[in-house]
Design a protein around this motif. Structure first.
Motif, PDB file in Angstrom:
ATOM      1  N   GLY A  47     111.003  35.308 -13.650  1.00 30.09           N
ATOM      2  CA  GLY A  47     112.477  35.539 -13.904  1.00 30.09           C
ATOM      3  C   GLY A  47     113.452  36.335 -13.465  1.00 30.09           C
ATOM      4  O   GLY A  47     114.493  36.610 -13.881  1.00 30.09           O
ATOM      5  N   ALA A  48     112.772  37.141 -12.219  1.00 29.97           N
ATOM      6  CA  ALA A  48     113.723  37.996 -11.503  1.00 29.97           C
ATOM      7  C   ALA A  48     114.059  37.445 -10.287  1.00 29.97           C
ATOM      8  O   ALA A  48     113.534  36.538  -9.674  1.00 29.97           O
ATOM      9  CB  ALA A  48     112.905  39.244 -11.150  1.00 29.97           C
ATOM     10  N   GLU A  49     115.258  37.952  -9.590  1.00 32.90           N
ATOM     11  CA  GLU A  49     115.459  37.621  -8.293  1.00 32.90           C
ATOM     12  C   GLU A  49     115.393  38.550  -7.536  1.00 32.90           C
ATOM     13  O   GLU A  49     115.805  39.850  -7.623  1.00 32.90           O
ATOM     14  CB  GLU A  49     117.289  37.372  -8.403  1.00 32.90           C
ATOM     15  N   ALA A  50     114.718  38.387  -6.245  1.00 32.72           N
ATOM     16  CA  ALA A  50     114.481  39.553  -5.387  1.00 32.72           C
ATOM     17  C   ALA A  50     115.514  39.433  -4.483  1.00 32.72           C
ATOM     18  O   ALA A  50     115.928  38.464  -3.691  1.00 32.72           O
ATOM     19  CB  ALA A  50     113.134  38.908  -4.392  1.00 32.72           C
ATOM     20  N   VAL A  51     116.358  40.520  -4.331  1.00 36.84           N
ATOM     21  CA  VAL A  51     117.515  40.793  -3.718  1.00 36.84           C
ATOM     22  C   VAL A  51     117.141  41.640  -2.252  1.00 36.84           C
ATOM     23  O   VAL A  51     118.025  41.651  -1.542  1.00 36.84           O
ATOM     24  CB  VAL A  51     118.658  41.355  -4.574  1.00 36.84           C
ATOM     25  N   ALA A  52     116.150  42.525  -2.388  1.00 35.49           N
ATOM     26  CA  ALA A  52     115.946  43.201  -1.149  1.00 35.49           C
ATOM     27  C   ALA A  52     114.462  43.428  -1.096  1.00 35.49           C
ATOM     28  O   ALA A  52     113.853  43.188  -1.970  1.00 35.49           O
ATOM     29  CB  ALA A  52     116.635  44.385  -1.219  1.00 35.49           C
ATOM     30  N   MET A  53     113.923  43.668   0.218  1.00 34.68           N
ATOM     31  CA  MET A  53     112.549  43.761   0.289  1.00 34.68           C
ATOM     32  C   MET A  53     112.313  44.870   1.409  1.00 34.68           C
ATOM     33  O   MET A  53     113.109  44.891   2.375  1.00 34.68           O
ATOM     34  CB  MET A  53     111.931  42.579   0.538  1.00 34.68           C
ATOM     35  N   THR A  54     111.505  45.588   1.089  1.00 34.87           N
ATOM     36  CA  THR A  54     111.024  46.850   2.277  1.00 34.87           C
ATOM     37  C   THR A  54     109.599  47.112   2.404  1.00 34.87           C
ATOM     38  O   THR A  54     108.975  47.317   1.357  1.00 34.87           O
ATOM     39  CB  THR A  54     111.761  48.161   1.987  1.00 34.87           C
ATOM     40  N   LEU A  55     108.807  46.937   3.597  1.00 34.14           N
ATOM     41  CA  LEU A  55     107.565  47.115   3.664  1.00 34.14           C
ATOM     42  C   LEU A  55     107.191  48.254   4.519  1.00 34.14           C
ATOM     43  O   LEU A  55     107.811  48.379   5.608  1.00 34.14           O
ATOM     44  CB  LEU A  55     107.043  45.802   4.364  1.00 34.14           C
ATOM     45  N   GLN A  56     106.518  49.320   4.046  1.00 31.59           N
ATOM     46  CA  GLN A  56     106.318  50.450   4.847  1.00 31.59           C
ATOM     47  C   GLN A  56     105.005  50.727   5.141  1.00 31.59           C
ATOM     48  O   GLN A  56     103.889  50.083   4.583  1.00 31.59           O
ATOM     49  CB  GLN A  56     106.713  51.864   3.861  1.00 31.59           C
ATOM     50  N   ARG A  57     104.668  51.230   6.555  1.00 31.99           N
ATOM     51  CA  ARG A  57     103.417  51.418   7.037  1.00 31.99           C
ATOM     52  C   ARG A  57     103.405  53.062   7.194  1.00 31.99           C
ATOM     53  O   ARG A  57     104.236  53.746   7.736  1.00 31.99           O
ATOM     54  CB  ARG A  57     103.313  50.959   8.391  1.00 31.99           C
ATOM     55  N   ARG A  58     102.420  53.781   6.629  1.00 35.93           N
ATOM     56  CA  ARG A  58     102.092  55.125   6.950  1.00 35.93           C
ATOM     57  C   ARG A  58     100.698  55.453   6.774  1.00 35.93           C
ATOM     58  O   ARG A  58      99.752  54.660   6.485  1.00 35.93           O
ATOM     59  CB  ARG A  58     102.846  56.064   5.519  1.00 35.93           C
ATOM     60  N   PRO A  59     100.099  56.664   7.276  1.00 38.15           N
ATOM     61  CA  PRO A  59      98.745  56.883   7.330  1.00 38.15           C
ATOM     62  C   PRO A  59      98.154  56.936   6.084  1.00 38.15           C
ATOM     63  O   PRO A  59      96.826  56.377   6.101  1.00 38.15           O
ATOM     64  CB  PRO A  59      98.744  58.252   7.959  1.00 38.15           C
ATOM     65  N   ALA A  60      98.718  57.351   5.090  1.00 41.29           N
ATOM     66  CA  ALA A  60      97.920  57.409   3.867  1.00 41.29           C
ATOM     67  C   ALA A  60      99.045  57.383   2.603  1.00 41.29           C
ATOM     68  O   ALA A  60     100.282  57.825   2.945  1.00 41.29           O
ATOM     69  CB  ALA A  60      97.100  58.530   3.840  1.00 41.29           C
ATOM     70  N   PRO A  61      98.963  56.873   1.421  1.00 41.23           N
ATOM     71  CA  PRO A  61      99.663  56.890   0.252  1.00 41.23           C
ATOM     72  C   PRO A  61     100.046  58.401  -0.162  1.00 41.23           C
ATOM     73  O   PRO A  61      99.046  59.245   0.169  1.00 41.23           O
ATOM     74  CB  PRO A  61      99.150  56.165  -0.781  1.00 41.23           C
ATOM     75  N   ASP A  62     101.167  58.489  -0.677  1.00 40.09           N
ATOM     76  CA  ASP A  62     101.683  59.729  -1.252  1.00 40.09           C
ATOM     77  C   ASP A  62     101.028  60.276  -2.142  1.00 40.09           C
ATOM     78  O   ASP A  62     101.181  59.317  -3.123  1.00 40.09           O
ATOM     79  CB  ASP A  62     102.896  59.962  -0.999  1.00 40.09           C
ATOM     80  N   ALA A  63     100.419  61.146  -2.802  1.00 38.75           N
ATOM     81  CA  ALA A  63      99.776  61.401  -3.961  1.00 38.75           C
ATOM     82  C   ALA A  63     100.759  61.410  -5.164  1.00 38.75           C
ATOM     83  O   ALA A  63     100.496  60.648  -6.328  1.00 38.75           O
ATOM     84  CB  ALA A  63      99.153  62.622  -3.824  1.00 38.75           C
TER      85      ALA A  63
END
Length: 428
Positions: A47-63
């Motif tokens: 029931g939500a509208e996706a209004v923006a999207m971002t895909l990130q690439r990095r060496p490792a996730p931030d804790a």
């Protein structure tokens, strides 16, 4: 003071979609363009509208924040610019990461698992379905209690707030664990009832055929086409949650029980697989699985592999399987790439094209070679007649001086056992 819902009218929430890809992530952890598109479809289903999207690439996730504080500020700005109140992650977040991101962005943050749980909460209709969803929600919530106060104070106000309710969530962990134990006991009773039902079905000697597949592959449409079940079938994810079973005569010598199941998806929360075991374990008792795939989807092979993994997780990997390549009307029929060429049938569940071929393939897969035979069984061999009543489909019985005249439909094994009594044999 009683709790009141500030949002009286249902409003579409605006959401920012976020995904992270790291070199050390496996396929079930990483986000990419395709999984992000799937996340968009999940958001719309919720029931939500996706209004923006971002895909990130990095060496490792931030804790602390999973995507790093700089990226979190960027996501916050993106939400502000698009008037979004919800941030959805394609990856799974830890409770502390979810809490930290909510504090940094000032918005509700949910991961993919929470979103799928919310959809299941919307879809549950039967008492059993509601029990299973509630158990999965509590198992998801329990380790996250400390960081979910803000989101849960919005009960009824949006995605991620459906389900057990605020008063229960404010209770201590002991109460939550007690509720989980109660739900597990209730579901164990459901499993026992299903076991009795399976034994009763066994007595009817009708083989069980279970329809499995990725969500939105067309399972419910296929069941409707084959049996006229009348299930609501829409073009959206997880539209069918509660399974339906119907009888279907697929030939003049074969009748089956046909059952659909809940759809599978990549990164399906393990809580759901566990909670729905009472339903999904039906697969392990099926005589045949119809694996429906949407060949119009360019990602269909990955989807098929996802379904195979869940089937194996449920212990049903050894059940005979027939591939059903659905939505073939949307593809060039000469270039459909077969995943299992020797085991597949091309169909369109919507138009009915290929259904006769499917029924023939089902009979053959179950088949063990069906024979319509006429037998003359001496009265002294009454045990043979008893065996036929247990293991064959008796069509007529008559009595003659030399013995009992029986017309029956038998499989290869039974045919071999009664071979010396056969006076007429018509192989199907």
């Amino acid at each position: 003071m009683p709790f009141t819902n500030e949002t009286e009218e249902k409003q579409t929430e605006r959401a920012v979609l976020v995904g992270l890809s790291c070199p050390n992530f496996n396929a079930d952890q990483a986000a990419d363009e395709r999984t992000m598109d799937e996340l968009r479809a999940l958001a719309e289903t919720a029931g939500a509208e996706a209004v923006a999207m971002t895909l990130q690439r990095r060496p490792a996730p931030d804790a602390r924040t999973f995507i790093g504080e700089g990226k979190a500020e960027e996501v916050k700005a993106l939400a502000e610019a698009n008037d979004a109140s919800l941030i959805l992650f394609d990856n799974e977040l830890s409770p502390s990461q979810m809490s930290n991101l909510e504090e940094l962005t000032g918005r509700t943050v949910l991961d993919r698992s929470a979103l799928i749980l919310d959809i299941f909460a919307q879809r549950a209709r039967t008492g059993e379905g509601k029990l299973q969803v509630e158990l999965a929600q509590y198992q998801y919530i329990l380790p996250r209690l400390a960081g979910m106060g803000k989101a849960m104070s919005r009960l009824g106000g949006g995605i991620g707030t459906r389900g057990p309710g605020e008063s229960k969530l404010e209770s201590d962990r002991r109460h939550i664990r007690s509720r989980i134990d109660k739900l597990r006991r209730d579901l164990e009773q459901v499993r026992q009832v299903r076991a009795v039902q399976r034994r009763q079905r066994k007595k009817t000697e009708l083989p069980m055929v279970a329809i499995v597949g990725y969500t939105n592959a067309g399972k419910s449409t296929l069941l409707n086409t084959l049996t006229g079940a009348g299930i609501e079938a829409n073009d959206r994810l997880f539209d069918t949650l509660d399974p339906t079973t119907r009888k279907k005569r697929i030939s003049d010598t074969q009748e089956i029980l046909l059952s659909d199941t809940v759809g599978f998806i990549r990164k399906l929360p393990h809580h759901l697989v566990s909670a729905f075991k009472a339903t999904l374990e039906e697969l392990a008792y099926a005589d045949l699985l119809l694996h429906v795939v949407d060949v119009s989807d360019e990602d269909w092979q990955v989807q098929a592999e996802t379904v195979d993994k869940v089937i194996a997780q449920l212990g049903a990997q050894d059940i005979p399987r027939l591939m059903v390549y659905n939505k073939a009307d949307k593809c060039d029929p000469d270039v459909i790439p077969f995943f299992r060429p020797d085991e597949g049938v091309k169909i369109s569940a919507k138009t009915g094209a290929g259904v006769d071929d499917l029924l023939a393939a089902i009979e053959k897969a179950l088949g063990k070679g069906k024979h319509r035979v006429k037998l003359c069984i001496p009265y002294s061999d009454g045990a043979v007649l008893d065996m036929l009543h247990r293991e064959a489909q008796i069509e007529s019985t008559d009595y003659a001086a030399e013995g009992t005249i029986v017309e029956a439909v038998v499989d290869d094994k039974t045919c071999g056992r009664v071979e010396k009594y056969i006076v007429e044999n018509n192989e199907q």
